[in-house]
Design an enzyme around this catalytic site. Structure first.
Site, PDB file in Angstrom:
ATOM      1  N   ASP A  58       0.838  -1.198   0.000  1.00 33.55           N
ATOM      2  CA  ASP A  58       0.000   0.000   0.000  1.00 33.55           C
ATOM      3  C   ASP A  58       0.876   1.253   0.000  1.00 33.55           C
ATOM      4  O   ASP A  58       2.075   1.198   0.292  1.00 33.55           O
ATOM      5  CB  ASP A  58      -0.894  -0.044   1.250  1.00 33.55           C
ATOM      6  CG  ASP A  58      -2.181   0.739   1.101  1.00 33.55           C
ATOM      7  OD1 ASP A  58      -2.300   1.527   0.146  1.00 33.55           O
ATOM      8  OD2 ASP A  58      -3.073   0.574   1.954  1.00 33.55           O
ATOM      9  N   ASP A  64     -10.762   2.215  -3.100  1.00 33.41           N
ATOM     10  CA  ASP A  64     -11.280   1.908  -1.764  1.00 33.41           C
ATOM     11  C   ASP A  64     -12.802   1.942  -1.740  1.00 33.41           C
ATOM     12  O   ASP A  64     -13.406   1.616  -0.729  1.00 33.41           O
ATOM     13  CB  ASP A  64     -10.737   2.917  -0.745  1.00 33.41           C
ATOM     14  CG  ASP A  64      -9.362   2.526  -0.246  1.00 33.41           C
ATOM     15  OD1 ASP A  64      -8.935   1.387  -0.502  1.00 33.41           O
ATOM     16  OD2 ASP A  64      -8.702   3.363   0.392  1.00 33.41           O
TER      17      ASP A  64
END
Ligand code: DGJ
Length: 707
Positions: free
Chosen positions: A457, A526
């Site tokens: 990430d 997301d």
């Protein structure tokens, strides 16, 4: 068959891909200039393009600003330069001098042309690379710059390539824009006269734009028409400048970096730009996307033939609240659902209990994992799943042992604010010691715990990109950061050949052909709301294949949007990519678990089509729908149709879906109902998939050729 041919009398180079041609030559000024990019031509036909340039009609025009293979800052050129250098004596203008060429076969089925140049006075070498493949119409281009002198050179702009389109009466530009949780929104507008800049200044590919363009003459559709497109394989800042000149020509230049910083090229140093790949294609936007998907599978992804497993990810279920018992319980439920890869997300290390602390301290939190990660990893493996872990190696929390020990490891300028975003600072990966530190703990972590998968990430954009130790040359950080990131990932993969990696940057902040060449899939957003996701996936799939697109089924009401849609609809949307589950399974009812297990099993029966078939977007998510996408096996033996309908307005005419890519002489049996259809009817008249009444209706229709 790809071929590179040369006509020595006129100096024309012709690059032939299976269906297209690209031609160029070195003109009387020594500059490489463009001749043609489009439908296939013979070398003889290309000679017709070789004309002496007309003298400029006035003293204000200069050299046309599209038409060079790499427009430089120098001479009477007034368009956006692809190559802009400043020599140590302050000279800026670059003057081309050809020094040779090379043609070779870098791998079976590929051919490469290298055109070598230097500046007429200064020993700066410029090599233009062109690579073609037997199995693709994508042409890869990049540039290598080498400073053979003993004084530094500043590269103010060093694009990979510039591309020129043939003249058309009109042009249209397709690209994506977005923001966090609303990535890859497809835009398709008339190309305005002037310069249109698409860019990221964030140090990552960005959620806001993605480094690809498609251009057409305003007449292409999903199924018909000529489309010129290109994508940049780079994961840092980038810039694409598309031009429509006052005299109606169109072209674009693309490369790493945004305006402002320059790249220092010291004596003896070489800089290789990222690949900028271009594709001319007939058959509309759909065919262009399929060609990009095929190219990505054949020439970009490290393990293209693999079937990506169904994964579970803990993030939306637990947030930072992870511990061994809770994760084991979730893992047991995930395994029962048919999950094959269990991924524990953020929160497992250091003092990480919220966004406020812990990044940089990559040691399992002893209060939550008293025996380290081994007991969880073993349990996940015992349950028959692979074990994956979330990491964010480029970041540090100011509240961390790492930052207390190494405050100078972050990007910063002396006496300037160190801006925190999500309470974190960016480690200076351009520093060799920082990259080595990251590589060291990552390779130990993976090796010691039998980790099969990393979700890598990166949760903020870069700011204050300073490197005080470097003084004058500190702008190098923008480029070297990305090179070191790539290097760490590459070494990690080499150390652990079984390791698979998901690229993530707060969702889709770092998806591009550069990161995809060293990862196995990407997290596009997301935003896991299935309704929003249809549009995000539509934009993502314009270039990137479903095989790379992770997609989770999460809980309702959706954490971000508050919207509730049926489990079946959520599954059918996620089945358009690499299926994952991200809901809190401890709260799923028995009925939901049973329905979920059935849909996971269904996905496993058809995922070879999604992940390795060809994708046809039958209807875009532009109105009330239904939107539909179809995946077809390479041999036409099977197909999967996914249909999603948001609302069902009363009185709307029925809209049959005409299927694509089927064997015209064959008949196909629907797997669920047994109904047999002829391909002619499916192709020419279409089918009306059976959708349940009401809003959020969806269907997965699997058709198999009748022997
Ligand atoms: C951003 C990612 O996109 C999410 O899926 C999750 O991993 C969080 N970061 C964790 O902090």
């Amino acid at each position: 068959m790809s071929v590179i041919a040369f006509a020595s009398d006129t100096g024309v180079w012709l690059l032939s891909t299976p269906r297209t041609s690209y031609a160029l030559r070195i003109d009387a000024t020594g500059a490489p200039c463009h001749l043609a990019w489009g439908p296939a031509l013979t070398l003889e036909e290309v000679q017709e393009f070789v004309t002496e340039p007309a003298p400029p009609p006035s003293s204000f025009e200069g050299r046309p600003s599209v038409g060079d293979e790499l427009p430089v800052d120098g001479g009477p050129r007034y368009g956006p330069p692809s190559l802009q250098v400043r020599f140590a004596d302050g000279t800026r203008a670059f003057e081309w001098q050809a020094t040779g060429h090379r043609v070779h076969e870098p791998a079976p089925g590929s051919a490469e042309l290298v055109l070598d140049f230097r500046d007429r006075l200064h020993p700066l070498r410029v090599a233009l690379h062109y690579r073609v493949h037997d199995d693709s119409d994508v042409i890869e281009r990049w540039t290598v710059l080498r400073n053979d002198g003993d004084a530094p050179v500043a590269l103010q702009r060093a694009d990979s390539a510039a591309w020129t389109l043939p003249f058309r009466e009109d042009y249209r530009l397709s690209h994506v824009t977005g923001q966090w949780s609303a990535e890859t929104q497809l835009r398709r507008d008339v190309l305005p006269f002037g310069e249109t800049v698409l860019t990221s200044r964030r140090g990552i590919t960005s959620h806001h734009a993605n480094p690809w363009v498609m251009l057409d003459a305003g007449d292409a559709t999903e199924d018909h028409g000529q489309v010129w497109s290109a994508a940049l394989a780079w994961s840092g800042s980038w810039r694409i400048t598309v031009q429509r000149t006052p005299d109606g020509r169109a072209g674009f230049t693309a490369g790493a970096g945004h305006e402002g910083p320059y790249l220092p090229l010291g004596p003896g140093q070489e800089y290789t730009t990222p690949v900028h790949a271009g594709l001319y294609c007939e058959g509309g936007f759909g065919a262009a996307s399929r060609a990009w998907h095929a190219y990505t599978l054949a020439h970009v992804l490290p393990h293209p033939q693999e079937i990506r497993p169904v994964l579970y990810n803990s993030w939306e279920a637990t947030g930072f609240d992870v511990d061994e018992a809770g994760q084991k319980a979730l893992a047991a439920r995930a395994a029962a659902l048919g999950v094959e890869l269990y991924v524990m997300d953020d929160g497992w290390f250091g003092a990480r209990r919220s966004e406020a602390a812990g990044l940089g301290d990559w040691v399992p939190a002893p209060d939550r994992f008293p025996g380290g990660l081994a007991p969880l990893a073993e349990e996940v493996h015992r349950l028959g799943m692979r074990f994956g872990l979330w990491v964010e190696p480029e970041m540090v929390s100011p509240d961390s042992d790492l930052y207390r020990k190494q405050p100078d490891w972050v990007l910063h300028f002396p006496h300037r604010t160190r801006t925190e975003l999500r309470n974190q600072l960016v480690l200076n990966f351009a520093r060799r010691d920082v990259a080595e530190w990251a590589y060291g703990w990552l390779t130990r972590l993976v090796g010691d715990h039998g980790i099969d998968f990393l979700k890598w990430d990166m949760n903020r954009a870069i700011s204050e990109a300073g490197w005080p130790d470097r003084g004058e040359g500190a702008d190098e950080v923008w480029t070297t950061y990305v090179h070191h990131l790539y290097d760490v990932v590459d070494r990690l993969r080499a150390d652990h050949p079984h390791l698979r990696i998901e690229a993530c940057s707060g969702g889709g902040g770092r998806v591009d052909l550069g990161i995809l060449s060293r990862t196995d899939q990407a997290w596009p957003s997301d935003n896991t709301d299935a309704a929003d996701r249809v549009a995000i996936q539509h934009g993502y799939g314009q270039i990137y294949p479903a095989r790379t697109m992770a997609a989770w089924v999460t809980d309702v009401p959706n954490q971000l949007t508050g919207r509730s849609v049926p489990l079946r609809f959520r599954f059918h949307v996620a089945m358009a990519g690499v299926l994952g589950i991200g809901g809190d399974l401890s709260h799923w009812s028995d009925a939901e678990l049973a329905e979920g297990a059935g849909l996971v099993a269904e996905y496993k029966r058809v995922r070879h089509l999604v992940q390795h078939g060809t994708q046809h977007r039958l209807r875009a998510p532009v109105d009330d729908g239904p939107a539909a996408t179809q995946y077809v096996a390479a041999d036409g033996s099977e197909t999967l149709l996914l249909v999603w309908q948001r609302t069902s307005p009363h009185g709307r005419p029925s809209r049959p879906l005409r299927l694509a890519g089927l064997d015209p002489a064959a008949r196909y049996r629907e797997a669920r109902t047994g109904t047999v259809y002829s391909a002619t009817v499916l192709r020419e008249y279409g089918m009306q998939p059976e959708l349940p009444p009401g809003d959020w209706a969806s269907a997965a229709v699997h058709l198999i050729r009748v022997p």
